[in-house]
Scaffold this motif. Structure first.
Motif, PDB file in Angstrom:
ATOM      1  N   CYS A  51       0.851  -1.181   0.000  1.00  0.00           N
ATOM      2  CA  CYS A  51       0.000   0.000   0.000  1.00  0.00           C
ATOM      3  C   CYS A  51       0.894   1.240   0.000  1.00  0.00           C
ATOM      4  O   CYS A  51       1.891   1.282   0.713  1.00  0.00           O
ATOM      5  CB  CYS A  51      -0.896  -0.009   1.249  1.00  0.00           C
ATOM      6  SG  CYS A  51      -1.874   1.504   1.445  1.00  0.00           S
ATOM      7  N   GLU A  52       0.525   2.248  -0.779  1.00  0.00           N
ATOM      8  CA  GLU A  52       1.321   3.477  -0.858  1.00  0.00           C
ATOM      9  C   GLU A  52       1.087   4.384   0.340  1.00  0.00           C
ATOM     10  O   GLU A  52       1.841   5.321   0.565  1.00  0.00           O
ATOM     11  CB  GLU A  52       0.981   4.235  -2.143  1.00  0.00           C
ATOM     12  CG  GLU A  52       1.352   3.484  -3.404  1.00  0.00           C
ATOM     13  CD  GLU A  52       0.915   4.222  -4.658  1.00  0.00           C
ATOM     14  OE1 GLU A  52       0.302   5.307  -4.552  1.00  0.00           O
ATOM     15  OE2 GLU A  52       1.178   3.706  -5.749  1.00  0.00           O
ATOM     16  N   VAL A  53       0.039   4.123   1.130  1.00  0.00           N
ATOM     17  CA  VAL A  53      -0.311   4.993   2.243  1.00  0.00           C
ATOM     18  C   VAL A  53       0.143   4.427   3.587  1.00  0.00           C
ATOM     19  O   VAL A  53       0.613   5.161   4.446  1.00  0.00           O
ATOM     20  CB  VAL A  53      -1.844   5.242   2.271  1.00  0.00           C
ATOM     21  CG1 VAL A  53      -2.236   6.114   3.438  1.00  0.00           C
ATOM     22  CG2 VAL A  53      -2.300   5.863   0.952  1.00  0.00           C
ATOM     23  N   CYS A  54       0.005   3.130   3.759  1.00  0.00           N
ATOM     24  CA  CYS A  54       0.368   2.496   5.027  1.00  0.00           C
ATOM     25  C   CYS A  54       1.275   1.294   4.751  1.00  0.00           C
ATOM     26  O   CYS A  54       1.476   0.929   3.594  1.00  0.00           O
ATOM     27  CB  CYS A  54      -0.889   2.082   5.795  1.00  0.00           C
ATOM     28  SG  CYS A  54      -1.756   0.661   5.112  1.00  0.00           S
ATOM     29  N   PRO A  55       1.820   0.673   5.766  1.00  0.00           N
ATOM     30  CA  PRO A  55       2.762  -0.430   5.531  1.00  0.00           C
ATOM     31  C   PRO A  55       2.143  -1.791   5.192  1.00  0.00           C
ATOM     32  O   PRO A  55       2.860  -2.776   5.070  1.00  0.00           O
ATOM     33  CB  PRO A  55       3.531  -0.513   6.848  1.00  0.00           C
ATOM     34  CG  PRO A  55       2.622   0.044   7.869  1.00  0.00           C
ATOM     35  CD  PRO A  55       1.795   1.089   7.161  1.00  0.00           C
ATOM     36  N   TYR A 101      -5.027  -6.418  -7.061  1.00  0.00           N
ATOM     37  CA  TYR A 101      -6.464  -6.289  -6.777  1.00  0.00           C
ATOM     38  C   TYR A 101      -6.703  -6.042  -5.295  1.00  0.00           C
ATOM     39  O   TYR A 101      -7.499  -5.192  -4.927  1.00  0.00           O
ATOM     40  CB  TYR A 101      -7.211  -7.556  -7.213  1.00  0.00           C
ATOM     41  CG  TYR A 101      -8.601  -7.626  -6.650  1.00  0.00           C
ATOM     42  CD1 TYR A 101      -9.629  -6.864  -7.198  1.00  0.00           C
ATOM     43  CD2 TYR A 101      -8.885  -8.412  -5.537  1.00  0.00           C
ATOM     44  CE1 TYR A 101     -10.909  -6.899  -6.660  1.00  0.00           C
ATOM     45  CE2 TYR A 101     -10.158  -8.461  -4.996  1.00  0.00           C
ATOM     46  CZ  TYR A 101     -11.169  -7.697  -5.561  1.00  0.00           C
ATOM     47  OH  TYR A 101     -12.427  -7.727  -5.023  1.00  0.00           O
ATOM     48  N   HIS A 102      -6.001  -6.775  -4.447  1.00  0.00           N
ATOM     49  CA  HIS A 102      -6.189  -6.615  -3.007  1.00  0.00           C
ATOM     50  C   HIS A 102      -5.703  -5.245  -2.526  1.00  0.00           C
ATOM     51  O   HIS A 102      -6.295  -4.658  -1.626  1.00  0.00           O
ATOM     52  CB  HIS A 102      -5.488  -7.745  -2.259  1.00  0.00           C
ATOM     53  CG  HIS A 102      -6.170  -9.062  -2.423  1.00  0.00           C
ATOM     54  ND1 HIS A 102      -5.734 -10.002  -3.323  1.00  0.00           N
ATOM     55  CD2 HIS A 102      -7.273  -9.576  -1.840  1.00  0.00           C
ATOM     56  CE1 HIS A 102      -6.531 -11.053  -3.265  1.00  0.00           C
ATOM     57  NE2 HIS A 102      -7.482 -10.821  -2.385  1.00  0.00           N
ATOM     58  N   VAL A 103      -4.644  -4.725  -3.143  1.00  0.00           N
ATOM     59  CA  VAL A 103      -4.171  -3.376  -2.803  1.00  0.00           C
ATOM     60  C   VAL A 103      -5.241  -2.358  -3.180  1.00  0.00           C
ATOM     61  O   VAL A 103      -5.582  -1.463  -2.396  1.00  0.00           O
ATOM     62  CB  VAL A 103      -2.845  -3.020  -3.508  1.00  0.00           C
ATOM     63  CG1 VAL A 103      -2.472  -1.568  -3.240  1.00  0.00           C
ATOM     64  CG2 VAL A 103      -1.739  -3.942  -3.066  1.00  0.00           C
ATOM     65  N   LYS A 104      -5.786  -2.497  -4.380  1.00  0.00           N
ATOM     66  CA  LYS A 104      -6.817  -1.570  -4.861  1.00  0.00           C
ATOM     67  C   LYS A 104      -8.028  -1.582  -3.937  1.00  0.00           C
ATOM     68  O   LYS A 104      -8.564  -0.532  -3.570  1.00  0.00           O
ATOM     69  CB  LYS A 104      -7.228  -1.944  -6.286  1.00  0.00           C
ATOM     70  CG  LYS A 104      -8.209  -0.992  -6.909  1.00  0.00           C
ATOM     71  CD  LYS A 104      -8.524  -1.398  -8.339  1.00  0.00           C
ATOM     72  CE  LYS A 104      -9.555  -0.463  -8.932  1.00  0.00           C
ATOM     73  NZ  LYS A 104      -9.900  -0.832 -10.306  1.00  0.00           N
ATOM     74  N   ARG A 105      -8.460  -2.772  -3.540  1.00  0.00           N
ATOM     75  CA  ARG A 105      -9.609  -2.896  -2.642  1.00  0.00           C
ATOM     76  C   ARG A 105      -9.289  -2.279  -1.279  1.00  0.00           C
ATOM     77  O   ARG A 105     -10.106  -1.579  -0.693  1.00  0.00           O
ATOM     78  CB  ARG A 105      -9.969  -4.372  -2.494  1.00  0.00           C
ATOM     79  CG  ARG A 105     -11.254  -4.607  -1.752  1.00  0.00           C
ATOM     80  CD  ARG A 105     -11.616  -6.044  -1.725  1.00  0.00           C
ATOM     81  NE  ARG A 105     -10.717  -6.740  -0.815  1.00  0.00           N
ATOM     82  CZ  ARG A 105     -10.795  -8.017  -0.518  1.00  0.00           C
ATOM     83  NH1 ARG A 105     -11.701  -8.770  -1.102  1.00  0.00           N
ATOM     84  NH2 ARG A 105      -9.961  -8.567   0.319  1.00  0.00           N
ATOM     85  N   HIS A 139      -8.647   3.996   2.704  1.00  0.00           N
ATOM     86  CA  HIS A 139      -7.955   5.284   2.848  1.00  0.00           C
ATOM     87  C   HIS A 139      -8.724   6.423   2.187  1.00  0.00           C
ATOM     88  O   HIS A 139      -8.707   7.546   2.672  1.00  0.00           O
ATOM     89  CB  HIS A 139      -6.550   5.202   2.253  1.00  0.00           C
ATOM     90  CG  HIS A 139      -5.634   4.265   2.980  1.00  0.00           C
ATOM     91  ND1 HIS A 139      -5.316   4.402   4.306  1.00  0.00           N
ATOM     92  CD2 HIS A 139      -4.980   3.160   2.541  1.00  0.00           C
ATOM     93  CE1 HIS A 139      -4.499   3.436   4.672  1.00  0.00           C
ATOM     94  NE2 HIS A 139      -4.283   2.664   3.620  1.00  0.00           N
ATOM     95  N   THR A 140      -9.375   6.129   1.080  1.00  0.00           N
ATOM     96  CA  THR A 140     -10.081   7.188   0.348  1.00  0.00           C
ATOM     97  C   THR A 140     -11.481   7.430   0.895  1.00  0.00           C
ATOM     98  O   THR A 140     -12.060   8.483   0.663  1.00  0.00           O
ATOM     99  CB  THR A 140     -10.220   6.829  -1.147  1.00  0.00           C
ATOM    100  OG1 THR A 140     -11.042   5.663  -1.270  1.00  0.00           O
ATOM    101  CG2 THR A 140      -8.865   6.583  -1.793  1.00  0.00           C
TER     102      THR A 140
END
Length: 89
Positions: A32-36, A43-47, A52-53
């Motif tokens: 994840c670009e926001v948290c660790p 797909y799981h990252v996108k979900r 965060h959004t």
């Protein structure tokens, strides 16, 4: 046919088997670009990013509540249609 040596699942494509084997290794190469947090697929990252959004694209047709994940919406919808698969003792 390609067979997973760990669980015996079969796949038509070698790539699909290799992708599947990540679940056995514990590898989580997508970050994840926001948290660790790390994930097994893009797909799981996108979900996960929906947390965060705050985006909730899955809307209930009965009460208009929104959900970040479709499976949570499906579970919620059961409260409206009276489907109670579990019974309290």
């Amino acid at each position: 046919m390609y067979t997973c040596q760990t669980c015996g699942s079969q796949f038509n494509k070698h790539y699909s088997m290799v992708k599947h084997q990540i679940i056995h290794t514990g590898e989580r190469p997508f970050v994840c670009e926001v948290c660790p947090m790390r994930f097994i697929s893009p797909y799981h990252v996108k979900r996960h990013m929906l947390t965060h959004t705050g985006e909730k694209p899955y809307k209930c047709t009965y009460c208009d509540r929104g959900f970040a994940q479709s499976n949570v919406l499906v579970k919620h919808m059961k409260t409206h249609i009276g489907d109670h698969p579990y019974q309290c003792d």
